[in-house]
Structures are given as structure tokens and as C-alpha cells.
Design a protein around this motif. Structure first.
Motif, mmCIF file in Angstrom:
data_model
loop_
_atom_site.group_PDB
_atom_site.id
_atom_site.type_symbol
_atom_site.label_atom_id
_atom_site.label_comp_id
_atom_site.label_asym_id
_atom_site.label_seq_id
_atom_site.Cartn_x
_atom_site.Cartn_y
_atom_site.Cartn_z
ATOM 1 N N PHE A 131 18.548 36.336 34.623
ATOM 2 C CA PHE A 131 19.163 36.162 33.308
ATOM 3 C C PHE A 131 20.252 35.094 33.354
ATOM 4 C CE2 PHE A 131 22.316 37.456 30.016
ATOM 5 C CZ PHE A 131 21.524 37.185 28.907
ATOM 6 N N ALA A 132 20.985 35.068 34.441
ATOM 7 C CA ALA A 132 22.016 34.033 34.590
ATOM 8 C C ALA A 132 21.383 32.643 34.580
ATOM 9 C CB ALA A 132 22.808 34.258 35.876
ATOM 10 N N ARG A 133 20.261 32.495 35.259
ATOM 11 C CA ARG A 133 19.580 31.199 35.281
ATOM 12 C C ARG A 133 19.019 30.847 33.900
ATOM 13 N NH1 ARG A 133 17.645 33.229 40.397
ATOM 14 N NH2 ARG A 133 15.544 33.577 39.564
ATOM 15 N N LEU A 134 18.575 31.863 33.172
ATOM 16 C CA LEU A 134 18.071 31.622 31.821
ATOM 17 C C LEU A 134 19.200 31.136 30.906
ATOM 18 C CD1 LEU A 134 15.927 31.771 29.581
ATOM 19 C CD2 LEU A 134 16.456 34.212 29.342
ATOM 20 N N THR A 135 20.354 31.769 30.987
ATOM 21 C CA THR A 135 21.472 31.338 30.134
ATOM 22 C C THR A 135 21.897 29.912 30.464
ATOM 23 O OG1 THR A 135 23.140 32.277 31.651
ATOM 24 C CG2 THR A 135 22.303 33.699 29.875
ATOM 25 N N GLU A 136 21.794 29.534 31.729
ATOM 26 C CA GLU A 136 22.095 28.157 32.127
ATOM 27 C C GLU A 136 21.103 27.191 31.489
ATOM 28 O OE1 GLU A 136 22.236 25.426 36.196
ATOM 29 O OE2 GLU A 136 22.281 27.618 36.333
ATOM 30 N N ALA A 137 19.815 27.566 31.523
ATOM 31 C CA ALA A 137 18.794 26.723 30.907
ATOM 32 C C ALA A 137 19.024 26.592 29.404
ATOM 33 C CB ALA A 137 17.408 27.304 31.179
ATOM 34 N N GLU A 162 10.884 26.288 34.756
ATOM 35 C CA GLU A 162 10.438 26.178 36.148
ATOM 36 C C GLU A 162 11.549 25.589 37.011
ATOM 37 O OE1 GLU A 162 7.095 23.930 38.929
ATOM 38 O OE2 GLU A 162 6.950 23.799 36.741
ATOM 39 N N GLU A 163 12.203 24.565 36.493
ATOM 40 C CA GLU A 163 13.298 23.924 37.224
ATOM 41 C C GLU A 163 14.432 24.912 37.504
ATOM 42 O OE1 GLU A 163 16.811 20.677 36.289
ATOM 43 O OE2 GLU A 163 14.947 20.585 35.144
ATOM 44 N N LYS A 164 14.695 25.805 36.541
ATOM 45 C CA LYS A 164 15.789 26.767 36.678
ATOM 46 C C LYS A 164 15.375 28.046 37.394
ATOM 47 C CE LYS A 164 18.737 24.208 34.424
ATOM 48 N NZ LYS A 164 19.874 23.566 35.136
ATOM 49 N N GLY A 165 14.087 28.191 37.731
ATOM 50 C CA GLY A 165 13.635 29.383 38.441
ATOM 51 C C GLY A 165 13.521 30.615 37.566
ATOM 52 N N VAL A 166 13.157 30.401 36.300
ATOM 53 C CA VAL A 166 12.977 31.516 35.366
ATOM 54 C C VAL A 166 11.481 31.736 35.141
ATOM 55 C CG1 VAL A 166 13.419 32.356 33.026
ATOM 56 C CG2 VAL A 166 15.151 30.988 34.210
ATOM 57 N N LEU A 192 3.340 29.868 21.697
ATOM 58 C CA LEU A 192 4.180 30.942 22.213
ATOM 59 C C LEU A 192 4.445 30.730 23.694
ATOM 60 C CD1 LEU A 192 2.448 34.035 20.546
ATOM 61 C CD2 LEU A 192 4.694 33.111 19.954
ATOM 62 N N ILE A 193 5.609 31.199 24.141
ATOM 63 C CA ILE A 193 5.939 31.185 25.562
ATOM 64 C C ILE A 193 6.363 32.586 25.966
ATOM 65 C CG2 ILE A 193 8.368 30.524 25.152
ATOM 66 C CD1 ILE A 193 8.208 28.933 27.797
ATOM 67 N N LEU A 194 5.887 33.040 27.107
ATOM 68 C CA LEU A 194 6.313 34.311 27.671
ATOM 69 C C LEU A 194 7.451 34.047 28.649
ATOM 70 C CD1 LEU A 194 2.878 36.017 28.334
ATOM 71 C CD2 LEU A 194 4.703 36.988 26.955
ATOM 72 N N ILE A 195 8.539 34.788 28.507
ATOM 73 C CA ILE A 195 9.692 34.641 29.394
ATOM 74 C C ILE A 195 10.074 36.011 29.932
ATOM 75 C CG2 ILE A 195 12.117 33.949 29.588
ATOM 76 C CD1 ILE A 195 11.659 31.988 27.304
ATOM 77 N N GLY A 196 10.244 36.093 31.240
ATOM 78 C CA GLY A 196 10.742 37.302 31.877
ATOM 79 C C GLY A 196 12.064 36.998 32.559
ATOM 80 N N GLY A 197 13.161 37.420 31.932
ATOM 81 C CA GLY A 197 14.476 37.110 32.491
ATOM 82 C C GLY A 197 15.372 38.318 32.566
ATOM 83 N N ASN A 198 14.807 39.483 32.861
ATOM 84 C CA ASN A 198 15.570 40.725 32.749
ATOM 85 C C ASN A 198 16.459 41.038 33.940
ATOM 86 O OD1 ASN A 198 12.558 41.071 33.307
ATOM 87 N ND2 ASN A 198 13.389 42.868 34.354
ATOM 88 N N GLY A 199 16.181 40.490 35.126
ATOM 89 C CA GLY A 199 17.068 40.723 36.266
ATOM 90 C C GLY A 199 18.374 39.970 36.084
#
Length: 403
Positions: A262-268, A314-318, A251-258
Motif C-alpha cells: 500500500f505504501a508503494r501504491l500511494t507513492e505511485a 510494475e515499476e513501483k512493485g504493486v 479496467l485494471i486490477l490492483i492488489g495493494g492491501n499489504g
């Protein structure tokens, strides 16, 4: 400040008499001892604190819990149920700064160790009293363990999956929160004593210590009538913020709610379209469509290995993390760099690893000076130095079973 003075810790010179058992009182003593206080733990001379025997496993017949919660303390065997034991306790407290106890309310008074009696002898005395429901009120005399405080304080009800009964957090969080509030109260009382010369009582209730960290649970109900329910691993209305599956069952925990995160997460993810999707374009929309968004992210994470995902995010800052267990902690470079886990000599185990002292102070950090001592290891030393007991007197007390 000299190196020697800094190494002693910020509470060096503070004398604490710990008279509690299990976790709620002793963890308070551990915190004070970690930062340099001389903590003298009074224990039943026959059995000691039950924490000496508690634990899922008992390597070499000893509890792995005791080296941690007993660390940096001196152990004195003393039967507080005897008049002579009570007399010696009063002598020790006369020269102390703080008493920590977590007996049921009324026990200290029954033994002639009420705050009124003790402070008449030592006006500067601070007493931290930890109990299930506090020293007053209709529930004061009830038995109150940590799980009861967690239930009454509201934590148990909101913990777990919505379709299952309330779950336990996994540690004795109610006891630990009460101990931390008691330690915080001691430090505030010390500051007040510096100005006035007078001690006082800290009344730390388990259920109130849990209630203190329950965020806006009561206020939200008061203003809107909403009762917070169990929500499992998600925080309702905050998305994405969840645990997602990876290849191999991890499992991986991801916090991308800001918005920017979130923009950086969608890029990843290679899904810039999610950024402009009306369902997910802003914080409110992502919260409203939380389940849909989580399903999209889970489909993406499910086909990738955890290490690769962690590196990419990590590379994308998420913000992202694996689920840490003890083996992960011992291997992690952040843990190592900050010495979050330390190793200390132990007379039976040889070396024992445990969590370090937190928080970190720049000039006078705390440290683990020794692990939990043997029962009564310091009885003769402490009673001779602080209660004026001669060798003959100690031998007499030992014959009577007082020490």
C-alpha cells in the motif's frame, strides 16, 4: 533418465479406460493423458461424447471444445448397453490400471461392471467415480450436473453482485474441480498400490469438490454465525483489492492491501498522505473504509491509460493486471515465454491453439501429443491389441452395432 523416457511423461505405461462423458470424467482423463498415460476412451459408437458437438460456435461443423478435452486419448466406439460391449469392456479393464467413469451411480453395476466384479478379475484396478452427490447417501441417485454441485457446495451463492441473483463463474468450474479431485485421488491410490499391490475406489462428488475450495465459509459460520454473502469484485475487509476504471473504458486490477505494498501504491499515486491517514494507516482501517479508499483510487486510475498505469505500477512493485481475454493471452510475452499456449496439428482445422499441460515438471513434463481423435479412430487397433478381437470378430461386432 533418457530423453525418450522423459518425453513420454511421468505416467507413461499407465493404462486408463475412460468411460465418462461431458466434462467431469473426461477432464480427469485429459489430465492423466497429458502426463503420458495411455487413455482409451470408450464412446457410444453412433454419437460419441456430446462434447464433440458442444460449443458456442462450430467451425467447419466441429466443436472447438473437443480437441482440448479429447486430446491425448484413443477413441474406441463400444456400446456398453449390450452384453457383447460389456464383455469387451471387461477384457479391456482386465489389463488396465485405472477406470474413470461419471455415470449416475448404479449404471456400472447394471452393466456388470461394478468395482467388486472388476477388481476380482484385476485386484490392482483403481476406479475413479465422479458423480453429483457421491456413490452413497440419500441424494446419490439424483441427477447432478456441475451447476448443482456449485450450488450445493456453496459457490453459486457467494458469486456475483450483492444486489443481483447469484451469478455463474463463466466456466464449468464444478465439473473441473471434481475432475481434478478425481485425478488427485488416482495419483494417491497409485502410491498406495505401489506399497500394497491393491487398487481402490475414488469417490469424487461434485458438491464436495466445490466445498473443498470454499475456504473458511463453514467454519466462520460455526464460530461466529456469519453467513458469507456476495460481494462482487471486492473481498470484504481486504483493501485495496479491486477492479478500477481506466481512460477509454478499460479496467485494471490492483492488489495493494499489504502495508508495504500500500505504501508503494500511494507513492505511485503521488498521495503519500494516504499512508498516514487514520482511515487507511493499517490493514484493519483500510478494510473498514474500503469504499472510501476504492473511490479515491478509482478517481486516480480513471484519468490514465491502462498501459501507462501497468508500467507505473510494475515499476513501483504493486501487483496489477489487465483483464485477460483470449486475444490478450495469445499476444502476452509471459504466455509466450512459458509456452502456456501451444499449437498442435489437426486433421480438419490444420493447426489448433489450446492451453498447454500444467503444472510444469522439470524432468518429465507432460505435453499435447495429439488433439481429440475422430470417433472410433482407434477401435480396431485397441480391440485387436487389448481384447484379442480378430478382423472377423470386429466385422461381426460392427454389423451388430456394438462397435
Amino acid at each position: 533418465m533418457s530423453e525418450t523416457e522423459a518425453a513420454r511423461g511421468p505416467l507413461a505405461g499407465l493404462v486408463v479406460i475412460e468411460m465418462g462423458t461431458l466434462i467431469a470424467g473426461p477432464f480427469c482423463g485429459q489430465i492423466l493423458g497429458d502426463f503420458g498415460a495411455e487413455v482409451i476412451k470408450i464412446e457410444d459408437p453412433r454419437k460419441g461424447d456430446p462434447m464433440r458437438q458442444w460449443g458456442r460456435s462450430l467451425p467447419k461443423g466441429l466443436s472447438p471444445w473437443w480437441p482440448v478435452i479429447g486430446r491425448n486419448k484413443k477413441s474406441v466406439g463400444l456400446d456398453l448397453r449390450t452384453p457383447e460391449g460389456q464383455e469387451i469392456a471387461r477384457a479391456l479393464i482386465a489389463g488396465a490400471d485405472v477406470v474413470v467413469e461419471n455415470f449416475r451411480p448404479g449404471a456400472m453395476e447394471k452393466w456388470g461392471l461394478s468395482y467388486e466384479a472388476l477388481s476380482a478379475q484385476n485386484p490392482r484396478l483403481i476406479m475413479a467415480r465422479v458423480s453429483g452427490f457421491g456413490q452413497t447417501g440419500p441424494y446419490a441417485q439424483r441427477a447432478g450436473y456441475g451447476l448443482i454441485g456449485e450450488a450445493m457446495g456453496g459457490l453459486r451463492y457467494v458469486t456475483g453482485e450483492p444486489d443481483r441473483p447469484p451469478a455463474r463463474v463463466g466456466i464449468s468450474i464444478g465439473d473441473s474441480l471434481a475432475a481434478m479431485h478425481a485425478a488427485m485421488g488416482v495419483l494417491m491410490a497409485l502410491h498406495h498400490r505401489d506399497r500394497t499391490g491393491r487398487g481402490q475406489v475414488i469417490d469424487a462428488a461434485l458438491y464436495e469438490s466445490v466445498l473443498a475450495v470454499m475456504e473458511n465459509l463453514v467454519t466462520e459460520y460455526d464460530l461466529t454465525g456469519y453467513v458469507r454473502e456476495r460481494s462482487g469484485s471486492v473481498l470484504p475487509g481486504i483493501a485495496p483489492s479491486n477492479a478500477y476504471p481506466c481512460a477509454g473504458g478499460e479496467l485494471i486490477l490492483i492488489g495493494g492491501n499489504g502495508d508495504t505494498v500500500f505504501a508503494r501504491l500511494t507513492e505511485a499515486m503521488g498521495r503519500p498522505d494516504l499512508r498516514t491517514d487514520p482511515r487507511f494507516a493499517d490493514h484493519a482501517g483500510r478494510g473498514k473504509h474500503q469504499a472510501e479508499l476504492d473511490a479515491i483510487i478509482a478517481e486516480w486510475t480513471g484519468g490514465q491509460a491502462l498501459p501507462d498505469l501497468l508500467a507505473l505500477l510494475e515499476e513501483k512493485g504493486v501487483p496489477a493486471s489487465r483483464m485477460f481475454r483470449a486475444p490478450d493471452m495469445l499476444e502476452d510475452p509471459q504466455y509466450r515465454a512459458r509456452e502456456a499456449i501451444v499449437e498442435t496439428p489437426h486433421p480438419v482445422f490444420g493447426q489448433v491453439k489450446m492451453q498447454n499441460v500444467f503444472p510444469k515438471l522439470s524432468d518429465t513434463p507432460g505435453r499435447v501429443r495429439w488433439p481429440g481423435p475422430e470417433l472410433g479412430q482407434h477401435t480396431d487397433e485397441v480391440l485387436a491389441e487389448r481384447a484379442g478381437c480378430t478382423a472377423e470378430r470386429l466385422a461381426e461386432l460392427r454389423r451388430k452395432g456394438v462397435v
